[in-house]
Design a protein around this motif. Sequence first.
Motif, PDB file in Angstrom:
ATOM      1  N   ASP A  69       0.824  -1.215   0.000  1.00  0.00           N
ATOM      2  CA  ASP A  69       0.000   0.000   0.000  1.00  0.00           C
ATOM      3  C   ASP A  69       0.851   1.255   0.000  1.00  0.00           C
ATOM      4  N   GLU A  70       2.093   1.147   0.482  1.00  0.00           N
ATOM      5  CA  GLU A  70       2.981   2.316   0.577  1.00  0.00           C
ATOM      6  C   GLU A  70       3.663   2.635  -0.753  1.00  0.00           C
ATOM      7  N   GLY A  71       3.590   1.745  -1.726  1.00  0.00           N
ATOM      8  CA  GLY A  71       4.240   1.997  -3.011  1.00  0.00           C
ATOM      9  C   GLY A  71       4.993   0.768  -3.494  1.00  0.00           C
ATOM     10  N   VAL A  72       6.029   1.010  -4.291  1.00  0.00           N
ATOM     11  CA  VAL A  72       6.751  -0.065  -4.967  1.00  0.00           C
ATOM     12  C   VAL A  72       8.249   0.037  -4.655  1.00  0.00           C
ATOM     13  N   THR A  73       8.860  -1.103  -4.352  1.00  0.00           N
ATOM     14  CA  THR A  73      10.309  -1.225  -4.271  1.00  0.00           C
ATOM     15  C   THR A  73      10.764  -2.090  -5.431  1.00  0.00           C
ATOM     16  N   VAL A  74      11.795  -1.656  -6.133  1.00  0.00           N
ATOM     17  CA  VAL A  74      12.362  -2.428  -7.239  1.00  0.00           C
ATOM     18  C   VAL A  74      13.658  -3.068  -6.756  1.00  0.00           C
ATOM     19  N   VAL A  75      13.849  -4.342  -7.092  1.00  0.00           N
ATOM     20  CA  VAL A  75      15.088  -5.039  -6.754  1.00  0.00           C
ATOM     21  C   VAL A  75      15.798  -5.403  -8.048  1.00  0.00           C
ATOM     22  N   ASP A  76      16.940  -4.789  -8.248  1.00  0.00           N
ATOM     23  CA  ASP A  76      17.761  -4.887  -9.452  1.00  0.00           C
ATOM     24  C   ASP A  76      17.103  -4.187 -10.641  1.00  0.00           C
ATOM     25  N   ALA A  77      17.955  -3.815 -11.596  1.00  0.00           N
ATOM     26  CA  ALA A  77      17.499  -3.004 -12.724  1.00  0.00           C
ATOM     27  C   ALA A  77      17.814  -3.653 -14.060  1.00  0.00           C
ATOM     28  N   GLY A  78      18.134  -4.943 -14.045  1.00  0.00           N
ATOM     29  CA  GLY A  78      18.314  -5.683 -15.293  1.00  0.00           C
ATOM     30  C   GLY A  78      19.218  -4.976 -16.277  1.00  0.00           C
ATOM     31  N   LEU A  79      18.730  -4.896 -17.512  1.00  0.00           N
ATOM     32  CA  LEU A  79      19.425  -4.228 -18.602  1.00  0.00           C
ATOM     33  C   LEU A  79      18.664  -2.973 -19.001  1.00  0.00           C
ATOM     34  N   ALA A  80      19.340  -2.065 -19.685  1.00  0.00           N
ATOM     35  CA  ALA A  80      18.713  -0.785 -20.037  1.00  0.00           C
ATOM     36  C   ALA A  80      17.394  -0.978 -20.781  1.00  0.00           C
ATOM     37  N   GLY A  81      17.339  -1.999 -21.640  1.00  0.00           N
ATOM     38  CA  GLY A  81      16.142  -2.246 -22.427  1.00  0.00           C
ATOM     39  C   GLY A  81      14.974  -2.805 -21.658  1.00  0.00           C
ATOM     40  N   HIS A  82      15.155  -3.116 -20.390  1.00  0.00           N
ATOM     41  CA  HIS A  82      14.032  -3.564 -19.568  1.00  0.00           C
ATOM     42  C   HIS A  82      13.167  -2.396 -19.100  1.00  0.00           C
ATOM     43  N   TRP A  83      13.554  -1.189 -19.448  1.00  0.00           N
ATOM     44  CA  TRP A  83      12.777  -0.016 -19.035  1.00  0.00           C
ATOM     45  C   TRP A  83      11.323  -0.111 -19.483  1.00  0.00           C
ATOM     46  N   SER A  84      11.100  -0.470 -20.729  1.00  0.00           N
ATOM     47  CA  SER A  84       9.726  -0.550 -21.241  1.00  0.00           C
ATOM     48  C   SER A  84       8.931  -1.620 -20.500  1.00  0.00           C
ATOM     49  N   GLU A  85       9.587  -2.715 -20.105  1.00  0.00           N
ATOM     50  CA  GLU A  85       8.899  -3.752 -19.343  1.00  0.00           C
ATOM     51  C   GLU A  85       8.557  -3.266 -17.938  1.00  0.00           C
ATOM     52  N   LEU A  86       9.431  -2.473 -17.363  1.00  0.00           N
ATOM     53  CA  LEU A  86       9.149  -1.877 -16.058  1.00  0.00           C
ATOM     54  C   LEU A  86       7.893  -1.018 -16.120  1.00  0.00           C
ATOM     55  N   VAL A  87       7.841  -0.146 -17.104  1.00  0.00           N
ATOM     56  CA  VAL A  87       6.689   0.757 -17.254  1.00  0.00           C
ATOM     57  C   VAL A  87       5.415  -0.041 -17.506  1.00  0.00           C
ATOM     58  N   ALA A  88       5.492  -1.061 -18.359  1.00  0.00           N
ATOM     59  CA  ALA A  88       4.316  -1.869 -18.677  1.00  0.00           C
ATOM     60  C   ALA A  88       3.832  -2.650 -17.453  1.00  0.00           C
ATOM     61  N   GLU A  89       4.774  -3.213 -16.680  1.00  0.00           N
ATOM     62  CA  GLU A  89       4.382  -3.971 -15.491  1.00  0.00           C
ATOM     63  C   GLU A  89       3.719  -3.071 -14.464  1.00  0.00           C
TER      64      GLU A  89
END
Length: 239
Positions: free
Chosen positions: A23-43
């Motif tokens: 409920d407080e928001g989102v924590t991301v663990v690891d940032a993969g590769l630069a091209g995973h940005w679009s997958e992050l936004v979509a998820e």
Amino acid sequence: MKLGPHLHRIGNDIVAAYLIETDEGVTVVDAGLAGHWSELVAELSGMGRSLADIRGLILTHGDTDHIGFAERLRRDHAVPVYVHEADAARARGEVRPKASFGTFKVGATARFMLYAGRKGGLRTTYLSEVVAVQDGQVLDLPGAPRVIGMPGHSPGSIAVHVPIADAVFVGDALTTRHVLTGRPGPQPAPFTDDPTLALASLTRIEDLGATWILPGHGAPWNEGAAEAVRRIRAAAQAR
């Protein structure tokens, strides 16, 4: 991909990153590769969230296939990036890994390299700023993630324990798919600076009781930490 009520994965079994939602928001663990940005936004969109809901990004270590979109998230969206103090220079690109390839198979290695290339692995942007963390620290982020020092793969490798998600995020402290051989199942990860120390560090997670063991490479493991560690020790002895 949703794994559980508080748990999501982006990427695939070659390279993965994770999202913890509360409920407080989102924590991301690891940032993969630069091209995973679009997958992050979509998820995030599929979760009914946006980049504005991310409260922090935790890096399990400073290698290039784990910091892919980290600087973009920090620079453009003011998201703090946390990394163990012993890997801070690695995440900033001031020191490089020293590990060699070791055993590999041409086909599996080619798939890893091709995927990394397609996802921007050759244009990684290192971090300009990081927030250094230490073993045992509980971060003021969604899920109250606890830092567990796991030196070996790199000096500052960590696992991240999040009880609300019944999960331990292990980065490259172990793998469930060897990216250079294609072999599945829990086993020591390649590109490890100090394999002996990495194996010894597994004692830090084996008694946690967490169901999910979530590596940076390989399928999510849901048979518990103790069983994963047992199999890794057996795999290491069989080498």
